[in-house]
Structure formats: structure tokens, C-alpha cells
Design a protein around this motif. Structure first.
Motif, PDB file in Angstrom:
ATOM      1  N   THR A  33      43.764  55.804  43.089  1.00 15.06           N
ATOM      2  CA  THR A  33      44.989  55.324  42.434  1.00 15.06           C
ATOM      3  C   THR A  33      44.717  54.986  40.978  1.00 15.06           C
ATOM      4  N   LEU A  34      43.629  54.284  40.735  1.00 14.24           N
ATOM      5  CA  LEU A  34      43.262  53.905  39.368  1.00 14.24           C
ATOM      6  C   LEU A  34      43.043  55.135  38.499  1.00 14.24           C
ATOM      7  N   ARG A  35      42.291  56.095  39.012  1.00 13.77           N
ATOM      8  CA  ARG A  35      42.039  57.329  38.238  1.00 13.77           C
ATOM      9  C   ARG A  35      43.333  58.072  37.942  1.00 13.77           C
ATOM     10  N   GLN A  36      44.220  58.155  38.921  1.00 15.82           N
ATOM     11  CA  GLN A  36      45.492  58.855  38.732  1.00 15.82           C
ATOM     12  C   GLN A  36      46.340  58.170  37.653  1.00 15.82           C
ATOM     13  N   LEU A  37      46.420  56.859  37.691  1.00 12.81           N
ATOM     14  CA  LEU A  37      47.212  56.128  36.694  1.00 12.81           C
ATOM     15  C   LEU A  37      46.635  56.299  35.296  1.00 12.81           C
ATOM     16  N   ILE A  38      45.322  56.218  35.180  1.00 16.19           N
ATOM     17  CA  ILE A  38      44.682  56.376  33.869  1.00 16.19           C
ATOM     18  C   ILE A  38      44.925  57.783  33.331  1.00 16.19           C
ATOM     19  N   ARG A  39      44.775  58.805  34.202  1.00 21.99           N
ATOM     20  CA  ARG A  39      45.030  60.197  33.767  1.00 21.99           C
ATOM     21  C   ARG A  39      46.468  60.382  33.303  1.00 21.99           C
ATOM     22  N   SER A  40      47.401  59.671  33.943  1.00 21.52           N
ATOM     23  CA  SER A  40      48.815  59.834  33.590  1.00 21.52           C
ATOM     24  C   SER A  40      49.194  59.063  32.322  1.00 21.52           C
ATOM     25  N   GLY A  41      48.251  58.300  31.767  1.00 24.14           N
ATOM     26  CA  GLY A  41      48.523  57.545  30.549  1.00 24.14           C
ATOM     27  C   GLY A  41      49.115  56.167  30.788  1.00 24.14           C
ATOM     28  N   THR A  42      49.164  55.738  32.034  1.00 25.98           N
ATOM     29  CA  THR A  42      49.666  54.403  32.349  1.00 25.98           C
ATOM     30  C   THR A  42      48.677  53.363  31.835  1.00 25.98           C
ATOM     31  N   ARG A  43      49.198  52.349  31.180  1.00 26.08           N
ATOM     32  CA  ARG A  43      48.358  51.263  30.668  1.00 26.08           C
ATOM     33  C   ARG A  43      48.181  50.226  31.769  1.00 26.08           C
ATOM     34  N   LEU A  44      46.939  49.823  32.014  1.00 23.38           N
ATOM     35  CA  LEU A  44      46.644  48.779  32.989  1.00 23.38           C
ATOM     36  C   LEU A  44      46.630  47.445  32.261  1.00 23.38           C
ATOM     37  N   VAL A  45      47.252  46.440  32.865  1.00 22.04           N
ATOM     38  CA  VAL A  45      47.343  45.112  32.264  1.00 22.04           C
ATOM     39  C   VAL A  45      46.802  44.104  33.266  1.00 22.04           C
ATOM     40  N   THR A  46      45.988  43.189  32.789  1.00 16.39           N
ATOM     41  CA  THR A  46      45.468  42.106  33.621  1.00 16.39           C
ATOM     42  C   THR A  46      45.285  40.896  32.722  1.00 16.39           C
ATOM     43  N   THR A  47      44.825  39.797  33.290  1.00 19.10           N
ATOM     44  CA  THR A  47      44.590  38.603  32.481  1.00 19.10           C
ATOM     45  C   THR A  47      43.138  38.167  32.608  1.00 19.10           C
ATOM     46  N   VAL A  81      43.462  43.325  28.573  1.00 16.70           N
ATOM     47  CA  VAL A  81      43.157  42.029  29.167  1.00 16.70           C
ATOM     48  C   VAL A  81      43.825  40.964  28.286  1.00 16.70           C
ATOM     49  N   VAL A  82      44.861  40.335  28.848  1.00 19.36           N
ATOM     50  CA  VAL A  82      45.648  39.359  28.099  1.00 19.36           C
ATOM     51  C   VAL A  82      45.105  37.958  28.374  1.00 19.36           C
ATOM     52  N   PRO A  83      44.764  37.224  27.322  1.00 17.03           N
ATOM     53  CA  PRO A  83      44.279  35.858  27.537  1.00 17.03           C
ATOM     54  C   PRO A  83      45.413  34.917  27.920  1.00 17.03           C
ATOM     55  N   SER A  84      45.093  34.002  28.808  1.00 14.58           N
ATOM     56  CA  SER A  84      46.069  32.974  29.160  1.00 14.58           C
ATOM     57  C   SER A  84      46.215  32.029  27.972  1.00 14.58           C
ATOM     58  N   THR A  85      47.425  31.558  27.761  1.00 17.70           N
ATOM     59  CA  THR A  85      47.693  30.616  26.667  1.00 17.70           C
ATOM     60  C   THR A  85      48.427  29.412  27.237  1.00 17.70           C
ATOM     61  N   ALA A  86      48.473  28.352  26.463  1.00 13.71           N
ATOM     62  CA  ALA A  86      49.222  27.162  26.886  1.00 13.71           C
ATOM     63  C   ALA A  86      50.687  27.515  27.119  1.00 13.71           C
ATOM     64  N   GLU A  87      51.235  28.374  26.288  1.00 15.27           N
ATOM     65  CA  GLU A  87      52.639  28.784  26.432  1.00 15.27           C
ATOM     66  C   GLU A  87      52.870  29.569  27.728  1.00 15.27           C
ATOM     67  N   LEU A  88      51.993  30.518  28.021  1.00 11.15           N
ATOM     68  CA  LEU A  88      52.108  31.291  29.261  1.00 11.15           C
ATOM     69  C   LEU A  88      51.945  30.379  30.479  1.00 11.15           C
ATOM     70  N   GLU A  89      51.004  29.450  30.404  1.00 11.93           N
ATOM     71  CA  GLU A  89      50.768  28.531  31.512  1.00 11.93           C
ATOM     72  C   GLU A  89      51.957  27.602  31.736  1.00 11.93           C
ATOM     73  N   ALA A  90      52.615  27.177  30.647  1.00 12.65           N
ATOM     74  CA  ALA A  90      53.816  26.343  30.777  1.00 12.65           C
ATOM     75  C   ALA A  90      54.940  27.140  31.441  1.00 12.65           C
ATOM     76  N   GLU A  91      55.106  28.401  31.056  1.00 10.21           N
ATOM     77  CA  GLU A  91      56.098  29.270  31.709  1.00 10.21           C
ATOM     78  C   GLU A  91      55.772  29.444  33.179  1.00 10.21           C
TER      79      GLU A  91
END
Length: 140
Positions: A33-47, A81-91
Motif C-alpha cells: 500500500t505504501l509503495r503504491q501511494l508513493i508511486r501515485s504521488g500521494t503525499r504521506l503526512v504524519t506527526t 512530518v508535522v511537529p505538534s504545536t501548542a495551537e494544534l494541541e489546544a485544538e
């Protein structure tokens, strides 16, 4: 660009072959699944919270070397890889943890949901039922 969120359970599945047939099948399917998404140009997002959670899970389930190799794979091409912030944590606290008192969302999950909502990400590579409870589509 299409984005898909990646949760710790999925990262673990890609890192661990497992000891059972079910674990090995999950590992193979996750990798494909990961290889297929990367080949298709899908951006993976995590924190960074998800990466920390994955590292801890790998330490518990396998060996230090496996957990270290996982961390060394980042930053990975095609992965944000998105860093957690005080604003995101408050949300996360207001919109997910406090609002859904019938759910036991962790802070890492709630920050993931807040980020997904901000970026309009509807799908997650996850095995955690909380993503479905929060209204997101789970893959694979």
C-alpha cells in the motif's frame, strides 16, 4: 496534491514482519500500500507524536535496532512530518478529547485528527478504530 495521514499502527506494520501469518500478511499489505501511494504521488503526512509513539511501540514489540532503524528513515521522501504545536494541541483538546467524552482518544490521536481536519485529509493509513470513530476513512 492528495494527502494521506499515516498512524503508528501502520508504521509498525511496515517495520515488523511479525511472528504470525496474520502479522506477516499485514506487513506485506502495508508495504504494498505504501509503495503504491508513493508511486501515485500521494503525499504521506504524519506527526512527530506519531513517530515517537511508533518508536515506543517498536521498542516494546521488537528490538532497539528496529526502533532505531525506523527513526533513521526520517525525513523520508514524500513524507511530511508535522511537529505538534501548542495551537494544534489546544485544538486537539477542545475539538476531540473534551468534545468526545465517549471516546478515549489519546493526545497523539487527537493532534492527528486536528491536523487532518486543518489539511482536509480524509483518509488515514491506520489500524486504530479511533480514526473511524472520528469520521475518517481508514486504509488499507
Amino acid at each position: 496534491m492528495l494527502e494521506v495521514f499515516v498512524d503508528s499502527g501502520f508504521w509498525c506494520a511496515t517495520a515488523l514482519r511479525g511472528r504470525t501469518d496474520v502479522d506477516r500478511e499485514r506487513h506485506e499489505r502495508a508495504g504494498a500500500t505504501l509503495r503504491q501511494l508513493i508511486r501515485s504521488g500521494t503525499r504521506l503526512v504524519t506527526t512527530n507524536l506519531v513517530l515517537a509513539e511508533t518508536h515506543q511501540l517498536l521498542l516494546i514489540r521488537d528490538r532497539r535496532d528496529t526502533a532505531l532503524a525506523f527513526l533513521r528513515a526520517f525525513p523520508a521522501p514524500g513524507t511530511d512530518v508535522v511537529p505538534s504545536t501548542a495551537e494544534l494541541e489546544a485544538e486537539a483538546l477542545a475539538d476531540w478529547i473534551e468534545k468526545y467524552d465517549d471516546q478515549d482518544f489519546s493526545l497523539a490521536d487527537a493532534v492527528s485528527f486536528a491536523l487532518m481536519k486543518r489539511r482536509r485529509i480524509k483518509r488515514a493509513l491506520a489500524y486504530d478504530r479511533h480514526f473511524a470513530a472520528a469520521g475518517f476513512e481508514m486504509l488499507p
